[in-house]
Design an enzyme around this catalytic site. Structure first.
Site, short mmCIF file in Angstrom:
data_model
loop_
_atom_site.label_atom_id
_atom_site.label_comp_id
_atom_site.label_asym_id
_atom_site.label_seq_id
_atom_site.Cartn_x
_atom_site.Cartn_y
_atom_site.Cartn_z
N GLY A 543 3.24 5.48 -10.42
CA GLY A 543 3.52 4.67 -9.24
C GLY A 543 2.51 3.55 -9.13
O GLY A 543 1.54 3.47 -9.89
N VAL A 544 2.76 2.67 -8.16
CA VAL A 544 1.86 1.54 -7.90
C VAL A 544 1.54 1.54 -6.42
O VAL A 544 2.45 1.56 -5.58
CB VAL A 544 2.49 0.20 -8.32
CG1 VAL A 544 1.52 -0.95 -8.04
CG2 VAL A 544 2.87 0.22 -9.79
N PHE A 547 -4.09 0.05 -4.10
CA PHE A 547 -5.31 -0.03 -4.90
C PHE A 547 -5.01 -0.47 -6.33
O PHE A 547 -5.77 -1.20 -6.95
CB PHE A 547 -6.00 1.33 -4.89
CG PHE A 547 -7.33 1.37 -5.60
CD1 PHE A 547 -8.47 0.89 -4.97
CD2 PHE A 547 -7.45 1.88 -6.88
CE1 PHE A 547 -9.70 0.93 -5.61
CE2 PHE A 547 -8.67 1.92 -7.52
CZ PHE A 547 -9.81 1.44 -6.88
N GLY A 548 -3.89 -0.01 -6.86
CA GLY A 548 -3.52 -0.35 -8.23
C GLY A 548 -2.52 0.63 -8.79
O GLY A 548 -1.87 1.39 -8.07
N VAL A 550 -1.08 3.91 -10.91
CA VAL A 550 -1.45 5.31 -11.13
C VAL A 550 -0.75 5.80 -12.39
O VAL A 550 0.47 5.69 -12.52
CB VAL A 550 -1.05 6.19 -9.93
CG1 VAL A 550 -1.49 7.63 -10.15
CG2 VAL A 550 -1.65 5.65 -8.63
N LYS A 565 -5.97 6.66 -11.32
CA LYS A 565 -5.68 5.48 -10.50
C LYS A 565 -6.63 4.36 -10.91
O LYS A 565 -7.84 4.46 -10.74
CB LYS A 565 -5.82 5.81 -9.02
CG LYS A 565 -5.44 4.67 -8.10
CD LYS A 565 -5.12 5.15 -6.69
CE LYS A 565 -6.29 5.75 -5.98
NZ LYS A 565 -5.97 6.04 -4.55
N ASP A 661 -4.93 6.65 7.30
CA ASP A 661 -3.75 6.14 6.59
C ASP A 661 -2.79 7.28 6.26
O ASP A 661 -2.31 7.40 5.13
CB ASP A 661 -4.17 5.40 5.33
CG ASP A 661 -3.08 4.43 4.83
OD1 ASP A 661 -2.18 4.10 5.62
OD2 ASP A 661 -3.13 4.02 3.66
#
Length: 891
Positions: A543-544, A547-548, A550, A565, A661
């Protein structure tokens, strides 16, 4: 002998003081309208709306002229979002029909209410008509049905400001002559007097000129946008006696750079200047604001922008509201900025303090822009940019509120064209919420133009950031590095003790030395990370996130699966989030918190290595997925697990930790469907015992964000509770927290679910896969818990311990109902509530075999046959970790 001159002077002074006091009291009070008419068309008797206002019927009313061809009818159906008053009855006209309202002379708000349903078995699409006030055409060939469909609304309100010279205000409805079987209809009419607060008095300038635009008694205005910038929506009942609706500005912000809400003290006193009455705008408009943020290098590289869809061929009055309410601005030339409207300069040196002479004083500016004829719709752009030429203390801009009015054309016309259909796919950042979404009127905005413009703005901003970071990093970069991005500054430069100009390097990896807790979690070399991910093979991407990317990886010779990640140097999340994640997770161990295995900061990389979660995120199993739907017990036990993790953060660690979050993408599921809370990059240590909150810049994800935290920038553990309440609604309804393609009342899941719960129809919006599978008692307990979690004020929300206890109890209710062959709540296709036999216990897809006792009786708790205290709390006793289960009041 008394001096008569002195005596007269003293009397005169007292009179002046008394007069000034009276004037101030008059200006500071809510406006009391001379005329206030609320007409509920077609209704039977007097009824109250949701704000408690009384509406009278037009049946037999003196306002409806006798002898006209009209009928009254109830709407054939009522959508859940539609209020009963004034929308569920209407008057239908087959020919021209006029309402005549005896009113005092002066300005009036005329509000027309439409709900495009079927009345008297008529086809809703045939309701095409015009509405006229004197020589002014308010609507022409207007179709409430098509307008609502294109905007994705359930009902429509039109608001106009008109001036009445004589003693009567006449409004005429006429069916369209060129449409077969057409008819006109109206559900409600509101007439409210208002002071002449929108007249120009020579102060409204045509943008980019010094020419004044005259807004006189002959001008009719249609309100098209009214926004509380940086704050929440303000309902008509919270206005200043004028019953105006103020929306939030988030859906109209262009691009990803949305600025930040301005920190305000809720106890500040807004002092309206002399000659400006309080009812120009509510105090809540001036207590909230949006600025560009604290980083001048970023601010000079972008515009804080909003865009609004408008009809071409008209002039528009744009009123901007300002008030310096932040603690840092109190002097001239501290914050100076430029204002652009439609790419034309409206102000070159906007300085609110220079306008008002001190902070906490409101001010507004009026501008007029013109759209020539051409394409039926144009985007009206509003942009703010720091003025660097005046060398202010802060490179920043601020705005508190926006009102936009369409001005009648020279022929008296105000009618625009049919709005363009709403886009099918909104522009959404899955990790940060809406970046440029649509709301009440912005659904009309073209997605292509927004996407292209947003891309251009993003490229410019990214370029500036990369140049800035690269310039600072140029002399510090490892000359031997060939792998990895160069955009990151090494973590050692942020707070680590190295002498100026030197770089301490380790002998083994060639990376910068770190003060990160290598004794508590593992340090990986960049070569190890590349090997684990097969040189960051794109096929291994899980996934994205913000943060960036994964990646799925394998370490220790392929014996251990991990999630890796890798930070994106162009992401808005960076060093602080990276360090926070490591420092927190390296010290926390709990079954329901994701485990951090290690990190890598070689070659200026920022990489985190976690346990691999085989079943991905909770969201991946709720909607927009090919995965098998989760059973109700799975969902409930997943939420119980996540609640345990959050409860441990709040009460079980040395200091309270606020996640900040919480959302369904940050609840991960392992191969045994055990839930683990993830992503601690935004987490904060909670307040000390003698404090109630932590004051901090607002961060989080739209749709899950605590409104009290958003307003006050005061973070508490109840902010996590609010976000978790949204998660509970998500598992019930299987829909996103925000969906701007829905009607405006349904965009926010938290608000929509609360509305449905209040109306007693929450069971009608649950996931169809759950219908008939939830016991009524369990459903009631979970729904009540979720509603309490999303209370507007934190003090009214339960603790996470209370939430956990309620969910455990709800699971007991569900299992008891299943064991006794009970009934489940279900809504049939015709909307009728019914009960059906509950399905049997969960199949092997459920993880009840892995949770041997997931219920809390207040005495024992174990998972997989092992004590929670030993495995989950890093040696803490059960009373320390789960005190709020045994004592729901918590600490």
């Amino acid at each position: 002998m008394r001096n008569p001159n002195r005596y007269h002077l003293l009397v005169f002074s007292y009179c002046v003081l008394l007069f000034t006091t009276v004037i101030h009291l008059v200006l500071s009070a809510d406006y009391v309208p001379a005329d206030k008419i609320l007409l509920n068309c077609g209704a039977n008797g007097e009824l109250s709306d949701d704000d408690g206002r009384q509406w009278t019927s037009d049946v037999g009313s003196k306002f409806a002229l006798a002898g006209a061809d009209s009928i009254v009818s109830e709407a054939a159906t009522q959508k859940p979002s539609v209020p009963t008053v004034p929308y569920m009855t209407g008057r239908v006209f087959r020919s021209e029909f006029t309402y005549s309202f005896p009113v005092a002379s002066g300005r009036k708000f005329v509000r027309l209410y439409f709900y495009p349903a079927s009345y008297a078995s008529l086809n809703a699409s045939k309701g095409v008509f015009s509405v006229v006030f004197g020589p002014y055409t308010l609507l022409k060939n207007f179709s409430a049905y098509e307008t609502a469909n294109n905007l994705n609304f359930d009902f429509i309100t039109k608001e106009y400001s008109v001036n009445v010279d004589s003693g009567a205000l006449n409004i005429t409805f006429t069916p369209a002559s060129g449409t077969p079987d057409s008819y006109a209809f109206i559900n409600g009419i509101e007439i409210v007097s208002h002071p002449d607060i929108y007249s120009s008095n020579g102060n409204a300038l045509i943008v980019s000129t010094s020419t004044a635009f005259e807004i006189s008694n002959d001008t009719v205005l249609e309100n098209v946008y009214r926004l509380n910038v940086g704050g929440q929506a303000i309902s008509p009942s919270k206005d200043t006696g004028l019953f105006r609706q103020w929306g939030g500005d988030n859906p109209y912000i262009f691009g990803a750079s949305v600025g930040v809400p301005v920190a305000t003290d809720p106890n500040i006193t807004i002092s309206y200047p002399t000659g400006m009455p309080d009812y120009v705008a509510p105090v809540d408009v001036y207590k909230t604001a949006r600025s560009m943020g604290p980083t001048p290098e970023v601010n000079v590289g972008y515009n804080l922008s909003w865009y609004f869809d408008c009809d071409a061929g008209f002039s528009y009055l744009v009123r901007l509201h300002f008030c310096e309410v932040g603690p840092e601005i109190s002097k001239i030339n501290q914050r100076v900025f430029e204002i652009f409207i439609n790419n034309q300069t409206a102000e070159t040196e906007a300085d609110v303090i220079a306008w008002t002479n001190k902070k906490d004083v409101p001010y507004y500016k009026d501008y007029v822009v013109f759209f020539p004829s051409g394409p039926p719709h144009r985007d009206l752009w509003l942009k703010l940019h720091p003025n660097t030429a005046s060398k202010p203390q802060y490179y920043d801009a601020i705005l508190n509120g926006v009102e936009i009015f369409k001005i009648n054309a020279s022929d008296g016309n105000l009618a625009g064209s049919l709005p363009a259909p709403a886009p099918v796919q909104p522009i959404i950042d899955p990790n940060r919420g809406i970046s440029s979404g649509k709301s009440s009127k912005s659904n009309k905005i073209g997605i292509i133009g927004g996407g292209v413009g947003g891309g251009v703005a993003a490229v410019i901003l990214i370029g500036l950031l990369v140049c800035f970071v690269t310039r600072k990093n140029k002399k510090r970069k490892d000359p031997n590095s060939s792998d990895g991005p160069s955009g990151w500054l090494p973590l050692s430069l942020y707070g680590n003790s190295h002498s100026s100009g030197s770089t301490a390097k380790t002998a083994t990896t060639g990376s910068y030395a770190s003060t990160l807790p290598s004794n508590l979690c593992r340090h990986f070399s960049f070569a190890e990370i590349k090997s684990a991910t097969k040189n960051f093979d794109e096929s291994l991407i899980l996934g994205v996130g913000g943060f960036g990317k994964v990646y799925k990886g394998e370490i220790d010779g392929g014996t251990t699966k991990v999630a890796i990640k890798r930070g994106n140097p162009l992401s808005d999340q960076g060093v602080n989030e990276f360090q926070t994640e490591i420092e927190l997770l390296s010290k926390l161990r709990h079954r329901h918190l994701v485990s951090l295995i290690g990190y890598c900061e070689d070659n200026n990389e920022m990489i985190l290595v976690y346990d691999y979660m085989a079943n991905g995120t909770l969201r991946e199993h709720l909607y927009k997925t090919q995965n098998q739907p989760l059973t109700w017990k799975q969902r409930l036990e997943i939420c119980i697990g996540a609640a345990r993790g959050l409860h441990y953060l709040h009460t079980g660690a040395k200091h309270t930790i606020i996640h900040r979050d919480v959302k369904t993408t940050n609840i991960l599921l392992d191969e045994k469907w055990v839930a683990k809370v993830a992503d601690f990059g935004l987490s904060k240590t909670g307040p000390a015992l003698d404090h109630t909150h932590v004051s901090t810049v607002v961060k989080g994800s739209f749709g899950y964000l605590d409104p009290e935290y958003f307003r006050r920038q005061q973070l508490t553990d109840k902010s996590d509770v609010y976000s978790f309440g949204v998660v509970l609604f998500e598992i019930l309804c299987s829909r996103p927290a925000l969906n701007p393609t829905l009607p405006k009342e349904q965009v926010s899941l938290a608000e929509w679910a609360q509305h449905c719960h209040k109306k007693g129809i929450l069971d009608q919006i649950i996931d169809p896969n759950l219908k008939g599978k939830i016991s009524p008692e369990c459903f009631k307990k979970v729904a009540e818990t979720a509603v309490k979690c999303v209370a507007d004020q934190g003090i009214d929300r339960p603790s996470m311990g209370d939430v956990l206890w309620n969910l455990e109890f709800a699971l007991q209710l569900q299992e008891s109902a299943e064991d006794s062959g009970g009934k489940g709540a279900m809504v049939l296709d015709d909307g009728v509530y019914d009960e059906v036999p509950l399905k049997g216990k969960a199949s092997n897809g459920d993880y009840e075999g892995d949770v041997t006792d997931s219920r809390s009786t207040g005495m024992s708790m174990s998972i997989g046959g092992r004590s929670l205290a030993s495995e989950d709390s890093d040696g803490l006793t059960p009373s320390a970790v789960f005190s709020q289960i045994m004592n729901p009041k918590g600490r």
